[in-house]
Each structure stands twice: as structure tokens, then as C-alpha cells.
Motif scaffolding. Sequence first.
Motif, PDB file in Angstrom:
ATOM      1  N   GLN A   1       0.857  -1.185   0.000  1.00 20.22           N
ATOM      2  CA  GLN A   1       0.000   0.000   0.000  1.00 20.22           C
ATOM      3  C   GLN A   1       0.890   1.231   0.000  1.00 20.22           C
ATOM      4  N   LEU A   2       0.941   1.909  -1.132  1.00 16.82           N
ATOM      5  CA  LEU A   2       1.810   3.061  -1.267  1.00 16.82           C
ATOM      6  C   LEU A   2       1.159   4.335  -0.721  1.00 16.82           C
ATOM      7  N   ASN A   3       2.000   5.239  -0.242  1.00 15.46           N
ATOM      8  CA  ASN A   3       1.553   6.527   0.255  1.00 15.46           C
ATOM      9  C   ASN A   3       1.364   7.476  -0.925  1.00 15.46           C
TER      10      ASN A   3
ATOM     11  N   ALA B   1      -2.979   1.807  -9.910  1.00 12.67           N
ATOM     12  CA  ALA B   1      -2.271   3.076  -9.751  1.00 12.67           C
ATOM     13  C   ALA B   1      -3.099   4.096  -8.990  1.00 12.67           C
ATOM     14  N   ASN B   2      -4.396   4.116  -9.235  1.00  9.12           N
ATOM     15  CA  ASN B   2      -5.238   5.117  -8.582  1.00  9.12           C
ATOM     16  C   ASN B   2      -5.301   4.919  -7.077  1.00  9.12           C
ATOM     17  N   LYS B   3      -5.309   3.658  -6.645  1.00  5.98           N
ATOM     18  CA  LYS B   3      -5.375   3.380  -5.210  1.00  5.98           C
ATOM     19  C   LYS B   3      -3.999   3.154  -4.592  1.00  5.98           C
ATOM     20  N   GLY B   4      -2.952   3.155  -5.426  1.00  9.39           N
ATOM     21  CA  GLY B   4      -1.614   2.965  -4.895  1.00  9.39           C
ATOM     22  C   GLY B   4      -1.384   1.585  -4.333  1.00  9.39           C
ATOM     23  N   ILE B   5      -1.950   0.567  -4.996  1.00 15.20           N
ATOM     24  CA  ILE B   5      -1.862  -0.813  -4.517  1.00 15.20           C
ATOM     25  C   ILE B   5      -1.114  -1.675  -5.522  1.00 15.20           C
ATOM     26  N   VAL B   6      -0.122  -2.397  -5.026  1.00 15.81           N
ATOM     27  CA  VAL B   6       0.608  -3.371  -5.836  1.00 15.81           C
ATOM     28  C   VAL B   6       0.516  -4.713  -5.121  1.00 15.81           C
ATOM     29  N   VAL B   7      -0.042  -5.715  -5.797  1.00 13.53           N
ATOM     30  CA  VAL B   7      -0.153  -7.058  -5.232  1.00 13.53           C
ATOM     31  C   VAL B   7       1.021  -7.889  -5.743  1.00 13.53           C
ATOM     32  N   LEU B   8       1.768  -8.483  -4.810  1.00 12.78           N
ATOM     33  CA  LEU B   8       2.956  -9.262  -5.142  1.00 12.78           C
ATOM     34  C   LEU B   8       2.804 -10.693  -4.668  1.00 12.78           C
TER      35      LEU B   8
ATOM     36  N   LEU C   1      13.262  -9.953  -4.935  1.00 17.16           N
ATOM     37  CA  LEU C   1      12.677 -10.023  -6.273  1.00 17.16           C
ATOM     38  C   LEU C   1      11.342 -10.753  -6.164  1.00 17.16           C
ATOM     39  N   CYS C   2      10.253 -10.071  -6.477  1.00 17.66           N
ATOM     40  CA  CYS C   2       8.917 -10.624  -6.317  1.00 17.66           C
ATOM     41  C   CYS C   2       8.145 -10.541  -7.632  1.00 17.66           C
ATOM     42  N   ALA C   3       7.143 -11.400  -7.752  1.00 17.40           N
ATOM     43  CA  ALA C   3       6.296 -11.395  -8.941  1.00 17.40           C
ATOM     44  C   ALA C   3       5.172 -10.381  -8.782  1.00 17.40           C
ATOM     45  N   VAL C   4       4.874  -9.669  -9.867  1.00 19.37           N
ATOM     46  CA  VAL C   4       3.798  -8.682  -9.863  1.00 19.37           C
ATOM     47  C   VAL C   4       2.497  -9.374 -10.265  1.00 19.37           C
ATOM     48  N   GLU C   5       1.519  -9.360  -9.357  1.00 17.62           N
ATOM     49  CA  GLU C   5       0.216  -9.951  -9.648  1.00 17.62           C
ATOM     50  C   GLU C   5      -0.734  -8.924 -10.257  1.00 17.62           C
TER      51      GLU C   5
ATOM     52  N   VAL D   1      -8.192  -8.517  -0.398  1.00 11.85           N
ATOM     53  CA  VAL D   1      -7.624  -8.637  -1.736  1.00 11.85           C
ATOM     54  C   VAL D   1      -7.343 -10.096  -2.022  1.00 11.85           C
ATOM     55  N   ASN D   2      -7.743 -10.594  -3.199  1.00 11.05           N
ATOM     56  CA  ASN D   2      -7.407 -11.968  -3.534  1.00 11.05           C
ATOM     57  C   ASN D   2      -6.139 -11.991  -4.379  1.00 11.05           C
ATOM     58  N   VAL D   3      -5.712 -13.181  -4.773  1.00 11.08           N
ATOM     59  CA  VAL D   3      -4.422 -13.312  -5.445  1.00 11.08           C
ATOM     60  C   VAL D   3      -4.406 -12.693  -6.833  1.00 11.08           C
ATOM     61  N   ASP D   4      -5.569 -12.404  -7.390  1.00 14.78           N
ATOM     62  CA  ASP D   4      -5.621 -11.765  -8.700  1.00 14.78           C
ATOM     63  C   ASP D   4      -5.600 -10.250  -8.586  1.00 14.78           C
ATOM     64  N   GLY D   5      -5.542  -9.753  -7.347  1.00 15.52           N
ATOM     65  CA  GLY D   5      -5.497  -8.317  -7.152  1.00 15.52           C
ATOM     66  C   GLY D   5      -6.878  -7.677  -7.222  1.00 15.52           C
ATOM     67  N   ALA D   6      -7.927  -8.489  -7.339  1.00 14.97           N
ATOM     68  CA  ALA D   6      -9.284  -7.942  -7.354  1.00 14.97           C
ATOM     69  C   ALA D   6      -9.841  -8.023  -5.943  1.00 14.97           C
ATOM     70  N   ALA D   7     -10.580  -7.000  -5.556  1.00 14.40           N
ATOM     71  CA  ALA D   7     -11.183  -7.017  -4.236  1.00 14.40           C
ATOM     72  C   ALA D   7     -12.342  -7.992  -4.224  1.00 14.40           C
ATOM     73  N   ALA D   8     -12.761  -8.368  -3.021  1.00 15.18           N
ATOM     74  CA  ALA D   8     -13.892  -9.278  -2.913  1.00 15.18           C
ATOM     75  C   ALA D   8     -15.125  -8.687  -3.580  1.00 15.18           C
TER      76      ALA D   8
END
Length: 275
Positions: free
Chosen positions: A42-44, A119-126, A111-115, A264-271
Motif C-alpha cells: 500500500q503506497l503513500n 495506480a489510482n489506489k496505490g496498490i501493488v499485489v505481489l 525479487l517478487c512477482a507482480v500480480e 484482496v485476492n491473489v488476482d489483485g481484485a477485491a472481494a
Amino acid sequence: GGGGGEHSFIFKSIGIVRSCFGELNGTPWQPHACPASRCVVQLNHKEACLPASLEGLSDFSHVWVLFVFNRNTNSPLKQGKGRILVPRTQQPTGLFATRSPHRINPIGLSLCAVESVNANKGIVVLSGIDLVDGTVILDLKPYSPSCDTRPIDTVHTPAWLTHSQQRTLFHVTIDPSVVETVTNPANSRKLELYRTTPTLLLELVQQVLAHDIRRHNNKQTKHSVLLDGARFQFEFRAGKEGVEGIYVVNVKFGGGDSNDADVVNVDGAAADGDF
């Protein structure tokens, strides 16, 4: 004395990790050890210059994560030590020749995989992570094979490194009652990162426990590990020649139901499809 001088820099955190690893115990030694692991960075918005700074990141499959070992308590600087005992070899080696988390400047690199990226919410799922919950993030840099790999015939490492990375993997058995409990919708809805994929959480349990996560001085047979808010209790069952394997005997869920907007699920989509 010495050359180089002394310089101090102030770095700002650009974000915080919400990880499946709730405690240091059970967090893997390297990110590739547990492919089923997941986290949300969760980015600032202000410090990370969002949303513009995340544009294009989703085009990369992997990312370098620079972070702070903010849970470290024994800095070699405080102890006046420049050597580290390499795990499983007990060979003292120079700090800068190791990847020990106990560093003069406690900065980590994974080094992690990007799931997924929002950008709008500042969320990167790894995925494929080794980051404990609450880890402070300093930077994200995309992985580029042309820049970050070298021909194998030009790479060499010390012999102790190969020995230290040789690990015996335990066979992990999960009791059917634990499987039933985790996959029961009444319980899986209490999860955050694996709410819609509880079977993937069970895969993570097996990947984590396949490695010996006991403390060196902990000789007990019953242990537990906290993964995505669920505490799994397990036992080391010994045979004639030592430990035969690990048996997961129970699971307890804590903290009640999660807020739908934060799941957040593994596909980066919210419930609710919001991410």
C-alpha cells in the motif's frame, strides 16, 4: 579514519506491506521459497507521487522491492561486529559477503512477482515474497533480464554458499479437519489475502512448513505459525531416524471478519471487485 568520509541520508517510506506472514517466524529466508505467498504493498499517495509513478509497472512480470528490516533488534553496528555466522555452516563470513538481515544499514532487497497494480489506489499485489507484515517499503524497481542477469559461465560463488542453501524439506500433512475448516466459507471469509482462494493458503502452509522454521534452541514438538490471520498449529512427528514429517493438527482464526473493502485476492481484485 579512512577515506570516503561520513554522510547521512534521510529516506522516506513510500509504503507499507500487508503480508500473509504475520510474524517473523515462518517468513521465508528468500522470496522464491514460497511461491504461494502474497502481499499487498500500500503506497503513500503523497510520498510515492501517485498515481503517475505506477504507470507501466503492470507491464513487468517481476519487481525489485527495496525495504527496511524494521523488526531487526541486533544490528552488527551496535555489537561492533563485521562478521556473520552463515546458517547451517557456522562459518564466520564478512557481513558484506552475506545476505544477513542484520546489517549496518538494515536495507533489504527482494525479487517478487507482480500480480496486479492499481495506480489510482496505490496498490501493488505481489507473490513469491519474503516480507513480514508491516514491512516499510523504500522503493520499487522493475526487473529487467538484460540488466539483472549475467551469463552463467561468468558467475561464481563461494563453496559455502551452495552448502548453506542445501535444505532438507519435510513432508507436510494437513489434517482433513483443518482443510475442512479453512475451506468453509464461514471461516475463509475471515481471511484477507486468500479469502476467495483458501486452497492456495493451504498450499502456502505446506510450502512454509516444508522448511524447518523452528528456532535453533527450540526443541519442543508442538508449534504454530500465523498466516493471513489464521494460526496453524503443527507437530514434528519423529521416527527411528529423527523427524519423519510435520502434521498440521489445528487452525484458529482471529480478529473476526475483515472489512470487505480491505480484502484482496491473489488476482489483485477485491472481494467486491473494487481493486
